[in-house]
Design an enzyme around this catalytic site. Sequence first.
Site, PDB file in Angstrom:
ATOM      1  N   SER A 170       0.771  -1.164   0.118  1.00  0.00           N
ATOM      2  CA  SER A 170      -0.117   0.044   0.029  1.00  0.00           C
ATOM      3  C   SER A 170       0.750   1.341  -0.169  1.00  0.00           C
ATOM      4  O   SER A 170       1.881   1.122   0.450  1.00  0.00           O
ATOM      5  CB  SER A 170      -0.815   0.022   1.317  1.00  0.00           C
ATOM      6  OG  SER A 170      -1.599   1.121   1.461  1.00  0.00           O
ATOM      7  N   TYR A 221      -2.291  -1.071  10.760  1.00  0.00           N
ATOM      8  CA  TYR A 221      -2.658  -1.483   9.625  1.00  0.00           C
ATOM      9  C   TYR A 221      -1.465  -0.928   8.586  1.00  0.00           C
ATOM     10  O   TYR A 221      -0.838  -2.248   8.065  1.00  0.00           O
ATOM     11  CB  TYR A 221      -4.046  -1.092   9.182  1.00  0.00           C
ATOM     12  CG  TYR A 221      -3.779  -1.430   7.336  1.00  0.00           C
ATOM     13  CD1 TYR A 221      -4.234  -2.634   6.912  1.00  0.00           C
ATOM     14  CD2 TYR A 221      -3.600  -0.328   6.508  1.00  0.00           C
ATOM     15  CE1 TYR A 221      -4.183  -2.815   5.762  1.00  0.00           C
ATOM     16  CE2 TYR A 221      -3.699  -0.473   5.240  1.00  0.00           C
ATOM     17  CZ  TYR A 221      -3.846  -1.749   4.636  1.00  0.00           C
ATOM     18  OH  TYR A 221      -3.775  -2.185   3.473  1.00  0.00           O
ATOM     19  N   LYS A 268       1.897  -3.614   6.856  1.00  0.00           N
ATOM     20  CA  LYS A 268       2.508  -3.750   5.465  1.00  0.00           C
ATOM     21  C   LYS A 268       3.876  -3.459   5.464  1.00  0.00           C
ATOM     22  O   LYS A 268       4.502  -4.030   4.830  1.00  0.00           O
ATOM     23  CB  LYS A 268       1.517  -2.735   4.564  1.00  0.00           C
ATOM     24  CG  LYS A 268       0.136  -2.929   4.252  1.00  0.00           C
ATOM     25  CD  LYS A 268      -0.108  -4.091   3.390  1.00  0.00           C
ATOM     26  CE  LYS A 268      -1.591  -4.475   3.558  1.00  0.00           C
ATOM     27  NZ  LYS A 268      -1.884  -5.745   2.870  1.00  0.00           N
TER      28      LYS A 268
HETATM   29  P1  NAD Z   1     -11.037  -7.255   1.158  1.00  0.00           P
HETATM   30  O1  NAD Z   1     -11.309  -6.813   2.744  1.00  0.00           O
HETATM   31  O2  NAD Z   1     -12.096  -6.853   0.239  1.00  0.00           O
HETATM   32  O3  NAD Z   1     -10.570  -8.434   0.708  1.00  0.00           O
HETATM   33  C1  NAD Z   1      -9.329  -9.177   1.569  1.00  0.00           C
HETATM   34  C2  NAD Z   1     -10.140 -10.533   1.588  1.00  0.00           C
HETATM   35  O4  NAD Z   1      -9.267 -11.458   2.546  1.00  0.00           O
HETATM   36  C3  NAD Z   1     -11.335 -10.645   2.269  1.00  0.00           C
HETATM   37  O5  NAD Z   1     -12.272 -11.370   1.334  1.00  0.00           O
HETATM   38  C4  NAD Z   1     -11.252 -11.534   3.657  1.00  0.00           C
HETATM   39  O6  NAD Z   1     -12.365 -12.270   3.600  1.00  0.00           O
HETATM   40  C5  NAD Z   1      -9.907 -12.200   3.256  1.00  0.00           C
HETATM   41  N1  NAD Z   1      -9.225 -12.572   4.411  1.00  0.00           N
HETATM   42  C6  NAD Z   1      -8.854 -11.927   5.334  1.00  0.00           C
HETATM   43  N2  NAD Z   1      -8.064 -12.433   6.319  1.00  0.00           N
HETATM   44  C7  NAD Z   1      -8.281 -13.623   5.772  1.00  0.00           C
HETATM   45  C8  NAD Z   1      -7.445 -15.170   6.358  1.00  0.00           C
HETATM   46  N3  NAD Z   1      -6.799 -15.164   7.527  1.00  0.00           N
HETATM   47  N4  NAD Z   1      -7.664 -16.152   5.586  1.00  0.00           N
HETATM   48  C9  NAD Z   1      -8.283 -16.151   4.411  1.00  0.00           C
HETATM   49  N5  NAD Z   1      -8.848 -15.129   4.027  1.00  0.00           N
HETATM   50  C10 NAD Z   1      -8.743 -13.915   4.748  1.00  0.00           C
HETATM   51  O7  NAD Z   1      -9.865  -6.023   1.028  1.00  0.00           O
HETATM   52  P2  NAD Z   1      -9.462  -5.287  -0.470  1.00  0.00           P
HETATM   53  O8  NAD Z   1      -9.683  -4.288  -0.587  1.00  0.00           O
HETATM   54  O9  NAD Z   1      -9.695  -6.543  -1.420  1.00  0.00           O
HETATM   55  O10 NAD Z   1      -7.851  -5.418  -0.052  1.00  0.00           O
HETATM   56  C11 NAD Z   1      -7.024  -6.738  -0.661  1.00  0.00           C
HETATM   57  C12 NAD Z   1      -5.610  -6.395  -0.195  1.00  0.00           C
HETATM   58  O11 NAD Z   1      -5.044  -5.058  -0.592  1.00  0.00           O
HETATM   59  C13 NAD Z   1      -5.540  -6.343   1.238  1.00  0.00           C
HETATM   60  O12 NAD Z   1      -4.181  -6.939   1.653  1.00  0.00           O
HETATM   61  C14 NAD Z   1      -5.278  -4.789   1.529  1.00  0.00           C
HETATM   62  O13 NAD Z   1      -4.704  -4.445   2.808  1.00  0.00           O
HETATM   63  C15 NAD Z   1      -4.612  -4.342   0.417  1.00  0.00           C
HETATM   64  N6  NAD Z   1      -4.800  -2.957   0.090  1.00  0.00           N
HETATM   65  C16 NAD Z   1      -6.140  -2.483  -0.217  1.00  0.00           C
HETATM   66  C17 NAD Z   1      -6.332  -1.447  -0.430  1.00  0.00           C
HETATM   67  C18 NAD Z   1      -7.732  -0.670  -0.371  1.00  0.00           C
HETATM   68  O14 NAD Z   1      -8.085   0.560  -0.211  1.00  0.00           O
HETATM   69  N7  NAD Z   1      -8.940  -1.509  -0.692  1.00  0.00           N
HETATM   70  C19 NAD Z   1      -5.329  -0.216  -0.773  1.00  0.00           C
HETATM   71  C20 NAD Z   1      -3.780  -0.902  -0.438  1.00  0.00           C
HETATM   72  C21 NAD Z   1      -3.672  -2.263  -0.314  1.00  0.00           C
HETATM   73  C1  WQD Z   2      -9.675   9.738   0.830  1.00  0.00           C
HETATM   74  C2  WQD Z   2      -9.691  11.194   1.073  1.00  0.00           C
HETATM   75  C3  WQD Z   2      -9.868  11.639   3.233  1.00  0.00           C
HETATM   76  C4  WQD Z   2     -14.101   9.503   3.658  1.00  0.00           C
HETATM   77  C5  WQD Z   2      -6.977   4.456   2.927  1.00  0.00           C
HETATM   78  C6  WQD Z   2      -6.006   3.984   3.561  1.00  0.00           C
HETATM   79  C7  WQD Z   2      -4.848   3.438   2.972  1.00  0.00           C
HETATM   80  C8  WQD Z   2      -5.342   2.524   1.584  1.00  0.00           C
HETATM   81  C9  WQD Z   2      -6.379   3.254   0.922  1.00  0.00           C
HETATM   82  C10 WQD Z   2      -5.331   0.082   2.261  1.00  0.00           C
HETATM   83  C11 WQD Z   2      -8.774  11.608   2.165  1.00  0.00           C
HETATM   84  C12 WQD Z   2     -11.292  11.989   2.473  1.00  0.00           C
HETATM   85  C13 WQD Z   2     -12.603  10.044   3.028  1.00  0.00           C
HETATM   86  C14 WQD Z   2     -15.149  10.411   3.905  1.00  0.00           C
HETATM   87  C15 WQD Z   2     -13.496  12.234   3.252  1.00  0.00           C
HETATM   88  N1  WQD Z   2      -5.818   1.344   2.180  1.00  0.00           N
HETATM   89  N2  WQD Z   2     -12.552  11.520   3.052  1.00  0.00           N
HETATM   90  N3  WQD Z   2     -14.716  11.655   3.729  1.00  0.00           N
HETATM   91  O1  WQD Z   2      -7.271   7.512   3.537  1.00  0.00           O
HETATM   92  O2  WQD Z   2      -6.382   8.108   1.343  1.00  0.00           O
HETATM   93  O3  WQD Z   2      -6.534   5.627   2.207  1.00  0.00           O
HETATM   94  O4  WQD Z   2      -7.615   3.566   1.832  1.00  0.00           O
HETATM   95  O5  WQD Z   2      -3.857   0.170   2.170  1.00  0.00           O
HETATM   96  O6  WQD Z   2      -3.824   2.760   3.559  1.00  0.00           O
HETATM   97  O7  WQD Z   2      -5.366   4.923   4.394  1.00  0.00           O
HETATM   98  O8  WQD Z   2      -8.502   6.668   1.467  1.00  0.00           O
HETATM   99  O9  WQD Z   2     -10.923   6.905   0.712  1.00  0.00           O
HETATM  100  O10 WQD Z   2     -10.431   6.876   3.236  1.00  0.00           O
HETATM  101  O11 WQD Z   2      -9.714   9.056   1.805  1.00  0.00           O
HETATM  102  O12 WQD Z   2     -13.522  13.468   3.051  1.00  0.00           O
HETATM  103  O13 WQD Z   2     -16.000   9.928   4.504  1.00  0.00           O
HETATM  104  O14 WQD Z   2     -11.197  11.426   1.402  1.00  0.00           O
HETATM  105  O15 WQD Z   2      -9.879  12.408   4.340  1.00  0.00           O
HETATM  106  O16 WQD Z   2      -8.520  12.842   1.978  1.00  0.00           O
HETATM  107  P1  WQD Z   2      -7.115   7.122   2.365  1.00  0.00           P
HETATM  108  P2  WQD Z   2     -10.018   7.262   1.938  1.00  0.00           P
END
Ligand code: NAD
Ligand code: WQD
Length: 338
Positions: A124, A149, A153
């Site tokens: 991330s 969190y 990572k």
């Molecule tokens: P998500 O929660 O939709 O998907 C994660 C999946 O992993 C879920 O289906 C959950 O049931 C499963 N899971 C959790 N723990 C588990 C375990 N111990 N065993 C088996 N399955 C398990 O999340 P996402 O948004 O699809 O994110 C996927 C990955 O990408 C995550 O590692 C997240 O940290 C990373 N990521 C997400 C974002 C974002 O904004 N969505 C941004 C950066 C990184």
């Molecule tokens: C985006 C912008 C908020 C909600 C998060 C995690 C990051 C990654 C992606 C996993 C910001 C603003 C948001 C709301 C708002 N996940 N906002 N009102 O914080 O950039 O990233 O998700 O790895 O680790 O921190 O994403 O979508 O929450 O926010 O004003 O109700 O929208 O302040 O500027 P963020 P976000």
Amino acid sequence: MSVLVTGGAGFIGSHTTVELIESGYDVVIADDLSNSKEEVLNRIEKITGKRPVFYKADICDKKALSDIFEKEKIDSAIHFAGFKAVGESVEKPLEYYRNNLLSTMNLLECMREHKVFDLVFSSSSTVYGTPETVPVTEDTPRGQTTNPYGQTKAVIERMMEDVSGADDRWHIMLLRYFNPVGAHASGLIGEDPKGIPNNLMPYITQVAVGKMDHLNVFGDDYDTPDGTGIRDYIHVVDLARGHVCALDNIRKKQGLNIYNLGTGIGYSVLDMVKAFEKSTGVKIPYVITKRRQGDIAKTYADPSKAKKELSFETKYTLEDMCHDAYYWQQKNPDGYGS
Ligand code: NAD
Ligand code: WQD
């Protein structure tokens, strides 16, 4: 080629599974459904005509994971499984460290035991902390992460650097995602957050369909042109395609390699509101509230390394992101249901 997709029932995992199947890969999903629904498998089958092999398994249970490696012929893995809610991680740090670290250690051990050494990991942009300059390149040092969190990572990245450094059979790609949004254009799969959404786009779509009455904009006093936070939003289908590019190229690269996956363009919260209104014709009422703790003012990617080395470029626009997110929410106001 058969790919183990941990967390493949989740938001990014399901979209990646579709792109993998459409690119000719066989997919084996391991997911405990702790943050997803089995219905997603029907939807993936509807889109691709193929149902991925599915194991309902908690991969913190090493025996359960090992059994999958015994039963299936796995060539590579993409590791999505983990907990991802920033706020919840502050409340439940131990649960986050346990799930995210133990699942990863089990996966690395099972892979080594079964001589599978090609791995793509969901990292991330959060690992950059508060970047001093933007756009952020992969050479930017990992910063001070602001929550447990993000720490998981950063620790996993270091763990994978150590593991690949000690054994040159590994080919690992760390993909640092910026802000994934949107949904598959079919409206069949999308983001299905539990309860009140933490992230901006699902919150906006829930306002659009009347589940929430307004958006709270977290602060308008940042050092940005309109005072609201700037992020690099990437369409989840582009992000999914990025994983296919990573796997296609994984053997061409030695050891561990890191790539940003973003568009290279930053949009503010108010830009997002305006773009959503323009693309869907739906008004999004909003109220400016105080800053959310831990938020940074501005970040966006330098995506040129992924373009040069993986031939990966985003193709969806902000309008596509808004349109597709809304279409999914309209067709599935309650997500995948209970
Ligand atoms: P998500 O929660 O939709 O998907 C994660 C999946 O992993 C879920 O289906 C959950 O049931 C499963 N899971 C959790 N723990 C588990 C375990 N111990 N065993 C088996 N399955 C398990 O999340 P996402 O948004 O699809 O994110 C996927 C990955 O990408 C995550 O590692 C997240 O940290 C990373 N990521 C997400 C974002 C974002 O904004 N969505 C941004 C950066 C990184
Ligand atoms: C985006 C912008 C908020 C909600 C998060 C995690 C990051 C990654 C992606 C996993 C910001 C603003 C948001 C709301 C708002 N996940 N906002 N009102 O914080 O950039 O990233 O998700 O790895 O680790 O921190 O994403 O979508 O929450 O926010 O004003 O109700 O929208 O302040 O500027 P963020 P976000």
